[in-house]
Design an enzyme around this catalytic site. Structure first.
Site, PDB file in Angstrom:
ATOM      1  N   HIS A  42      10.875  27.383   1.577  1.00  0.00           N
ATOM      2  CA  HIS A  42      10.907  28.655   2.313  1.00  0.00           C
ATOM      3  C   HIS A  42      12.360  29.009   2.600  1.00  0.00           C
ATOM      4  O   HIS A  42      13.015  28.344   3.398  1.00  0.00           O
ATOM      5  CB  HIS A  42      10.115  28.498   3.617  1.00  0.00           C
ATOM      6  CG  HIS A  42      10.032  29.747   4.436  1.00  0.00           C
ATOM      7  ND1 HIS A  42       9.341  29.791   5.629  1.00  0.00           N
ATOM      8  CD2 HIS A  42      10.539  31.007   4.258  1.00  0.00           C
ATOM      9  CE1 HIS A  42       9.426  31.009   6.142  1.00  0.00           C
ATOM     10  NE2 HIS A  42      10.160  31.764   5.331  1.00  0.00           N
ATOM     11  N   ARG A  85      14.363  31.128   4.557  1.00  0.00           N
ATOM     12  CA  ARG A  85      14.248  32.022   5.708  1.00  0.00           C
ATOM     13  C   ARG A  85      15.457  32.944   5.777  1.00  0.00           C
ATOM     14  O   ARG A  85      16.541  32.622   5.278  1.00  0.00           O
ATOM     15  CB  ARG A  85      14.109  31.214   6.998  1.00  0.00           C
ATOM     16  CG  ARG A  85      12.820  30.414   7.075  1.00  0.00           C
ATOM     17  CD  ARG A  85      12.696  29.712   8.414  1.00  0.00           C
ATOM     18  NE  ARG A  85      12.455  30.668   9.485  1.00  0.00           N
ATOM     19  CZ  ARG A  85      11.289  30.821  10.110  1.00  0.00           C
ATOM     20  NH1 ARG A  85      10.240  30.084   9.771  1.00  0.00           N
ATOM     21  NH2 ARG A  85      11.162  31.703  11.083  1.00  0.00           N
ATOM     22  N   GLU A  92       8.508  30.506  -0.806  1.00  0.00           N
ATOM     23  CA  GLU A  92       8.039  31.202   0.385  1.00  0.00           C
ATOM     24  C   GLU A  92       9.131  32.121   0.911  1.00  0.00           C
ATOM     25  O   GLU A  92      10.302  31.728   0.974  1.00  0.00           O
ATOM     26  CB  GLU A  92       7.637  30.207   1.468  1.00  0.00           C
ATOM     27  CG  GLU A  92       6.367  29.444   1.166  1.00  0.00           C
ATOM     28  CD  GLU A  92       5.903  28.592   2.324  1.00  0.00           C
ATOM     29  OE1 GLU A  92       4.726  28.196   2.322  1.00  0.00           O
ATOM     30  OE2 GLU A  92       6.724  28.304   3.234  1.00  0.00           O
ATOM     31  N   THR A 152       8.439  27.491  13.635  1.00  0.00           N
ATOM     32  CA  THR A 152       7.804  27.440  12.326  1.00  0.00           C
ATOM     33  C   THR A 152       6.924  28.675  12.202  1.00  0.00           C
ATOM     34  O   THR A 152       6.766  29.425  13.169  1.00  0.00           O
ATOM     35  CB  THR A 152       6.974  26.145  12.159  1.00  0.00           C
ATOM     36  OG1 THR A 152       6.457  26.072  10.831  1.00  0.00           O
ATOM     37  CG2 THR A 152       5.827  26.088  13.169  1.00  0.00           C
ATOM     38  N   HIS A 202      -0.666  24.261   6.443  1.00  0.00           N
ATOM     39  CA  HIS A 202       0.001  24.358   7.741  1.00  0.00           C
ATOM     40  C   HIS A 202      -0.576  23.309   8.689  1.00  0.00           C
ATOM     41  O   HIS A 202      -1.710  23.412   9.134  1.00  0.00           O
ATOM     42  CB  HIS A 202      -0.084  25.736   8.395  1.00  0.00           C
ATOM     43  CG  HIS A 202       0.950  25.910   9.480  1.00  0.00           C
ATOM     44  ND1 HIS A 202       2.253  26.291   9.215  1.00  0.00           N
ATOM     45  CD2 HIS A 202       0.895  25.708  10.809  1.00  0.00           C
ATOM     46  CE1 HIS A 202       2.943  26.346  10.342  1.00  0.00           C
ATOM     47  NE2 HIS A 202       2.134  25.984  11.329  1.00  0.00           N
ATOM     48  N   GLY A 203       0.244  22.303   8.973  1.00  0.00           N
ATOM     49  CA  GLY A 203      -0.107  21.288   9.952  1.00  0.00           C
ATOM     50  C   GLY A 203      -1.000  20.175   9.450  1.00  0.00           C
ATOM     51  O   GLY A 203      -1.426  19.323  10.242  1.00  0.00           O
ATOM     52  N   HIS A 230       5.843  19.301   6.621  1.00  0.00           N
ATOM     53  CA  HIS A 230       6.409  18.664   7.813  1.00  0.00           C
ATOM     54  C   HIS A 230       5.859  17.263   8.027  1.00  0.00           C
ATOM     55  O   HIS A 230       6.621  16.314   8.279  1.00  0.00           O
ATOM     56  CB  HIS A 230       6.147  19.529   9.042  1.00  0.00           C
ATOM     57  CG  HIS A 230       6.729  18.983  10.299  1.00  0.00           C
ATOM     58  ND1 HIS A 230       6.022  18.152  11.143  1.00  0.00           N
ATOM     59  CD2 HIS A 230       7.958  19.121  10.848  1.00  0.00           C
ATOM     60  CE1 HIS A 230       6.793  17.817  12.165  1.00  0.00           C
ATOM     61  NE2 HIS A 230       7.968  18.387  12.008  1.00  0.00           N
TER      62      HIS A 230
END
Length: 249
Positions: free
Chosen positions: A48, A50, A75, A105, A199-200, A222
């Site tokens: 990603h 950003r 991303e 995040t 995610h997660g 992560h």
């Protein structure tokens, strides 16, 4: 396991760059992590870029395009700058995500239903350039329908609420979130969309999602980077790969 049944694992390497940037310099190298992930069974690499460049850098994206033998899932936010970067590099896939500078995040899914016209025009050049366009969204029917209308080929369902409920010990809420994800994966598949999720996700939460036959790819980062502190990156990824395959068997 047949190729048809195999669930793809995309490893997100953003937080290797987070550790690198905590001290500056070049170590640890996200490109090295990406190569290790490939060797450990990753089917793709996610990064990603950003707007604030808090972890992955422009140079990282250039390097990944040069060294990867598996697809790159890029991303990015729906900004003109990111669109131009994607059009320059032409990664295999582009995943459009919401982005706020103040968040730690990505906190939620993209509000596609509210920005249909803007997003339809935004993704058209990416599709024309040969990028597979994915939209990161909450597991909501109206968002899935909007993603389909704007011409996205792929959706990625946000699994954060499910994972958070599990971590907090709220198992009734966890089961409700899991049922919602399952129903929306089925709905999206019925529209002809390719379904991803992420995610997660952890070792404790991945298998119920991996068991959904409509889900083709999981993107996990992560947790794997954190777990690599204790067991090493390749073993951490290999264990996730094992759990996913067992759930799909």
């Amino acid at each position: 396991m047949s190729d048809q049944k195999k669930l793809r694992l995309g490893v997100n390497i953003d937080h290797v760059a987070t550790v690198r940037n905590a001290r500056g310099g070049a170590y640890p190298d996200p490109l090295r992590a990406a190569r290790i992930a490939e060797e450990a069974g990753a089917d793709g690499i996610t990064a990603h870029l950003r707007e604030d460049r808090r972890h992955i850098s422009d140079a990282d994206i250039e390097g990944l395009m040069d060294v990867l033998s598996v697809p790159l899932n890029f991303e990015m936010a729906a900004t003109d700058e990111m669109q131009q970067i994607a059009l320059r590099h032409k990664p295999h896939a582009v995943c459009i995500v919401p982005e706020k500078r103040e968040e730690r995040t990505t906190e939620g899914g993209l509000e596609v239903a509210r920005e249909e016209n803007v997003l339809a025009h935004f993704i058209a050049p990416l599709r024309e350039a040969g990028c597979r366009v994915s939209i990161f969204i909450a597991a909501e029917q109206r968002q899935i329908e909007a993603a389909h209308r704007i011409g996205a080929e792929v959706i990625e369902l946000h699994t954060g609420a499910y994972c958070d409920a599990h971590a907090e010990g709220d198992f009734a809420q966890r089961d409700a979130e899991l049922a919602r994800l399952r129903d929306m994966a089925t709905f999206a598949h019925g529209l002809g969309l390719e379904v991803h999720a992420g995610h997660g996700l952890t070792y404790d939460t991945v298998q119920p999602i991996a068991a959904f036959p409509e889900v083709i790819e999981l993107n996990i980062g992560h947790f794997l980077i954190g777990e690599s502190i204790f067991r090493g990156l390749e073993p951490a990824i290999a264990e996730m790969r094992r759990l996913m395959d067992a759930a799909r068997a």
